[in-house]
Design a protein around this motif. Structure first.
Motif, PDB file in Angstrom:
ATOM      1  N   ALA A  80      26.356 -41.324  37.491  1.00 43.80           N
ATOM      2  CA  ALA A  80      26.326 -40.488  38.679  1.00 43.80           C
ATOM      3  C   ALA A  80      26.705 -41.325  39.892  1.00 43.80           C
ATOM      4  CB  ALA A  80      24.932 -39.899  38.858  1.00 43.80           C
ATOM      5  N   ALA A  81      27.694 -40.855  40.637  1.00 41.62           N
ATOM      6  CA  ALA A  81      28.201 -41.591  41.789  1.00 41.62           C
ATOM      7  C   ALA A  81      27.828 -40.883  43.079  1.00 41.62           C
ATOM      8  CB  ALA A  81      29.710 -41.740  41.688  1.00 41.62           C
ATOM      9  N   SER A  82      27.576 -41.660  44.116  1.00 39.48           N
ATOM     10  CA  SER A  82      27.254 -41.080  45.409  1.00 39.48           C
ATOM     11  C   SER A  82      27.640 -42.054  46.518  1.00 39.48           C
ATOM     12  CB  SER A  82      25.761 -40.745  45.500  1.00 39.48           C
ATOM     13  OG  SER A  82      24.984 -41.908  45.339  1.00 39.48           O
ATOM     14  N   GLY A  83      27.848 -41.490  47.700  1.00 42.38           N
ATOM     15  CA  GLY A  83      28.094 -42.324  48.865  1.00 42.38           C
ATOM     16  C   GLY A  83      29.535 -42.699  49.106  1.00 42.38           C
ATOM     17  N   PHE A  84      30.447 -42.174  48.306  1.00 42.12           N
ATOM     18  CA  PHE A  84      31.865 -42.454  48.518  1.00 42.12           C
ATOM     19  C   PHE A  84      32.678 -41.285  47.977  1.00 42.12           C
ATOM     20  CE2 PHE A  84      33.161 -43.641  44.149  1.00 42.12           C
ATOM     21  CZ  PHE A  84      31.920 -43.846  43.550  1.00 42.12           C
ATOM     22  N   THR A  85      33.960 -41.280  48.281  1.00 41.74           N
ATOM     23  CA  THR A  85      34.840 -40.195  47.848  1.00 41.74           C
ATOM     24  C   THR A  85      35.234 -40.428  46.393  1.00 41.74           C
ATOM     25  OG1 THR A  85      35.669 -40.062  50.116  1.00 41.74           O
ATOM     26  CG2 THR A  85      36.898 -38.874  48.409  1.00 41.74           C
ATOM     27  N   PHE A  86      34.388 -39.942  45.525  1.00 40.02           N
ATOM     28  CA  PHE A  86      34.483 -40.225  44.085  1.00 40.02           C
ATOM     29  C   PHE A  86      35.868 -39.914  43.530  1.00 40.02           C
ATOM     30  CE2 PHE A  86      32.960 -40.767  39.860  1.00 40.02           C
ATOM     31  CZ  PHE A  86      33.518 -39.762  39.089  1.00 40.02           C
ATOM     32  N   SER A  87      36.422 -38.789  43.937  1.00 41.88           N
ATOM     33  CA  SER A  87      37.675 -38.321  43.352  1.00 41.88           C
ATOM     34  C   SER A  87      38.873 -39.198  43.705  1.00 41.88           C
ATOM     35  CB  SER A  87      37.947 -36.882  43.785  1.00 41.88           C
ATOM     36  OG  SER A  87      38.032 -36.801  45.196  1.00 41.88           O
ATOM     37  N   SER A  88      38.689 -40.171  44.571  1.00 44.15           N
ATOM     38  CA  SER A  88      39.797 -41.022  45.004  1.00 44.15           C
ATOM     39  C   SER A  88      39.907 -42.324  44.234  1.00 44.15           C
ATOM     40  CB  SER A  88      39.656 -41.350  46.497  1.00 44.15           C
ATOM     41  OG  SER A  88      39.750 -40.189  47.282  1.00 44.15           O
ATOM     42  N   TYR A  89      38.960 -42.603  43.362  1.00 42.69           N
ATOM     43  CA  TYR A  89      38.876 -43.944  42.763  1.00 42.69           C
ATOM     44  C   TYR A  89      38.924 -43.932  41.248  1.00 42.69           C
ATOM     45  CZ  TYR A  89      37.669 -45.401  47.419  1.00 42.69           C
ATOM     46  OH  TYR A  89      37.703 -45.642  48.765  1.00 42.69           O
ATOM     47  N   VAL A  90      39.539 -44.999  40.741  1.00 44.75           N
ATOM     48  CA  VAL A  90      39.441 -45.306  39.322  1.00 44.75           C
ATOM     49  C   VAL A  90      37.990 -45.660  39.007  1.00 44.75           C
ATOM     50  CG1 VAL A  90      40.116 -46.949  37.524  1.00 44.75           C
ATOM     51  CG2 VAL A  90      41.820 -46.132  39.177  1.00 44.75           C
ATOM     52  N   MET A  91      37.502 -45.148  37.910  1.00 42.14           N
ATOM     53  CA  MET A  91      36.151 -45.471  37.449  1.00 42.14           C
ATOM     54  C   MET A  91      36.249 -46.155  36.093  1.00 42.14           C
ATOM     55  SD  MET A  91      34.170 -44.431  39.854  1.00 42.14           S
ATOM     56  CE  MET A  91      32.597 -44.680  39.046  1.00 42.14           C
ATOM     57  N   SER A  92      35.344 -47.101  35.872  1.00 43.43           N
ATOM     58  CA  SER A  92      35.403 -47.898  34.647  1.00 43.43           C
ATOM     59  C   SER A  92      34.033 -48.027  34.021  1.00 43.43           C
ATOM     60  CB  SER A  92      35.918 -49.304  34.959  1.00 43.43           C
ATOM     61  OG  SER A  92      37.165 -49.268  35.601  1.00 43.43           O
ATOM     62  N   TRP A  93      34.049 -48.203  32.711  1.00 41.35           N
ATOM     63  CA  TRP A  93      32.857 -48.594  31.963  1.00 41.35           C
ATOM     64  C   TRP A  93      33.096 -50.002  31.421  1.00 41.35           C
ATOM     65  CZ3 TRP A  93      28.243 -46.206  31.713  1.00 41.35           C
ATOM     66  CH2 TRP A  93      28.177 -44.838  32.017  1.00 41.35           C
ATOM     67  N   TYR A  94      32.099 -50.852  31.563  1.00 38.46           N
ATOM     68  CA  TYR A  94      32.094 -52.187  31.001  1.00 38.46           C
ATOM     69  C   TYR A  94      30.859 -52.311  30.123  1.00 38.46           C
ATOM     70  CZ  TYR A  94      35.731 -53.991  34.123  1.00 38.46           C
ATOM     71  OH  TYR A  94      36.915 -54.230  34.772  1.00 38.46           O
ATOM     72  N   ARG A  95      30.835 -53.352  29.319  1.00 36.20           N
ATOM     73  CA  ARG A  95      29.631 -53.651  28.555  1.00 36.20           C
ATOM     74  C   ARG A  95      29.462 -55.150  28.423  1.00 36.20           C
ATOM     75  NH1 ARG A  95      31.108 -51.819  22.321  1.00 36.20           N
ATOM     76  NH2 ARG A  95      32.407 -53.637  21.787  1.00 36.20           N
ATOM     77  N   GLN A  96      28.212 -55.537  28.212  1.00 41.94           N
ATOM     78  CA  GLN A  96      27.904 -56.944  27.988  1.00 41.94           C
ATOM     79  C   GLN A  96      26.908 -57.052  26.852  1.00 41.94           C
ATOM     80  OE1 GLN A  96      26.619 -59.162  31.436  1.00 41.94           O
ATOM     81  NE2 GLN A  96      27.178 -61.096  30.469  1.00 41.94           N
ATOM     82  N   ALA A  97      27.359 -57.636  25.766  1.00 48.03           N
ATOM     83  CA  ALA A  97      26.503 -57.849  24.605  1.00 48.03           C
ATOM     84  C   ALA A  97      25.725 -59.139  24.786  1.00 48.03           C
ATOM     85  CB  ALA A  97      27.357 -57.910  23.346  1.00 48.03           C
ATOM     86  N   PRO A  98      24.600 -59.283  24.095  1.00 48.49           N
ATOM     87  CA  PRO A  98      23.805 -60.507  24.217  1.00 48.49           C
ATOM     88  C   PRO A  98      24.630 -61.744  23.916  1.00 48.49           C
ATOM     89  CG  PRO A  98      22.584 -58.832  23.031  1.00 48.49           C
ATOM     90  CD  PRO A  98      23.969 -58.299  23.203  1.00 48.49           C
ATOM     91  N   GLY A  99      24.608 -62.689  24.831  1.00 49.68           N
ATOM     92  CA  GLY A  99      25.313 -63.942  24.620  1.00 49.68           C
ATOM     93  C   GLY A  99      26.808 -63.893  24.801  1.00 49.68           C
ATOM     94  N   LYS A 100      27.323 -62.751  25.262  1.00 49.12           N
ATOM     95  CA  LYS A 100      28.769 -62.593  25.430  1.00 49.12           C
ATOM     96  C   LYS A 100      29.108 -62.249  26.877  1.00 49.12           C
ATOM     97  CE  LYS A 100      29.760 -61.250  20.663  1.00 49.12           C
ATOM     98  NZ  LYS A 100      30.475 -60.276  19.790  1.00 49.12           N
ATOM     99  N   GLU A 101      30.385 -62.395  27.198  1.00 54.86           N
ATOM    100  CA  GLU A 101      30.836 -62.040  28.530  1.00 54.86           C
ATOM    101  C   GLU A 101      30.987 -60.522  28.664  1.00 54.86           C
ATOM    102  OE1 GLU A 101      33.410 -66.086  29.558  1.00 54.86           O
ATOM    103  OE2 GLU A 101      34.399 -64.135  29.436  1.00 54.86           O
ATOM    104  N   ARG A 102      30.908 -60.074  29.883  1.00 57.13           N
ATOM    105  CA  ARG A 102      31.119 -58.656  30.154  1.00 57.13           C
ATOM    106  C   ARG A 102      32.575 -58.308  29.860  1.00 57.13           C
ATOM    107  NH1 ARG A 102      28.418 -56.322  35.545  1.00 57.13           N
ATOM    108  NH2 ARG A 102      26.749 -57.555  34.586  1.00 57.13           N
ATOM    109  N   GLU A 103      32.786 -57.150  29.219  1.00 54.87           N
ATOM    110  CA  GLU A 103      34.133 -56.748  28.853  1.00 54.87           C
ATOM    111  C   GLU A 103      34.396 -55.298  29.242  1.00 54.87           C
ATOM    112  OE1 GLU A 103      34.962 -56.627  24.646  1.00 54.87           O
ATOM    113  OE2 GLU A 103      33.025 -55.711  24.160  1.00 54.87           O
ATOM    114  N   LEU A 104      35.667 -55.002  29.493  1.00 54.50           N
ATOM    115  CA  LEU A 104      36.063 -53.638  29.806  1.00 54.50           C
ATOM    116  C   LEU A 104      35.964 -52.764  28.568  1.00 54.50           C
ATOM    117  CD1 LEU A 104      37.431 -51.534  31.726  1.00 54.50           C
ATOM    118  CD2 LEU A 104      39.607 -52.361  30.791  1.00 54.50           C
TER     119      LEU A 104
END
Length: 115
Positions: free
Chosen positions: A22-46
């Motif tokens: 859930a996004a708030s405080g900005f013009t949501f429809s104008s921006y690329v949105m992304s999901w990332y993840r970070q597994a234990p002991g690993k770097e964050r990845e797209l």
């Protein structure tokens, strides 16, 4: 400006989960949105990214065919549908957008794939 993830939890291998952001405080429809993840002991990845109108979708190779990113600009929401989950999908999942030179991250939501 805020993005807040929800929908995580424990799921068995082969199962499904849908994460929401859930996004708030900005013009949501104008921006690329992304999901990332970070597994234990690993770097964050797209995980996946979606353009402002959903016209272009990028997925990390390991998630193609299993994960689907989508957005609802009327509700200021972005989703990640995750199917055929594997133990190696266990991670903290983050929602992110970038405005100018600044990145905005959610607090993250834990997804655990285990018997």
């Amino acid at each position: 400006v805020q993005v807040v993830e929800s929908g995580g939890g424990l799921v068995q291998p082969g199962g499904s989960l849908r994460l929401s952001c859930a996004a708030s405080g900005f013009t949501f429809s104008s921006y690329v949105m992304s999901w990332y993840r970070q597994a234990p002991g690993k770097e964050r990845e797209l995980v996946a990214a979606i353009t402002s109108i959903g016209g272009t979708i990028n997925y990390a190779d390991s998630m193609k065919g299993r994960f689907t990113i989508s957005r609802d600009n009327a509700k200021n929401m972005v989703y990640l549908q995750m199917n055929s989950l594997k133990p190696e999908d266990t991670a903290v999942y983050y929602c992110k957008f970038q405005r100018g030179g600044r990145e905005y991250w959610g607090q993250g939501i834990l997804v655990t794939v285990s018997e």
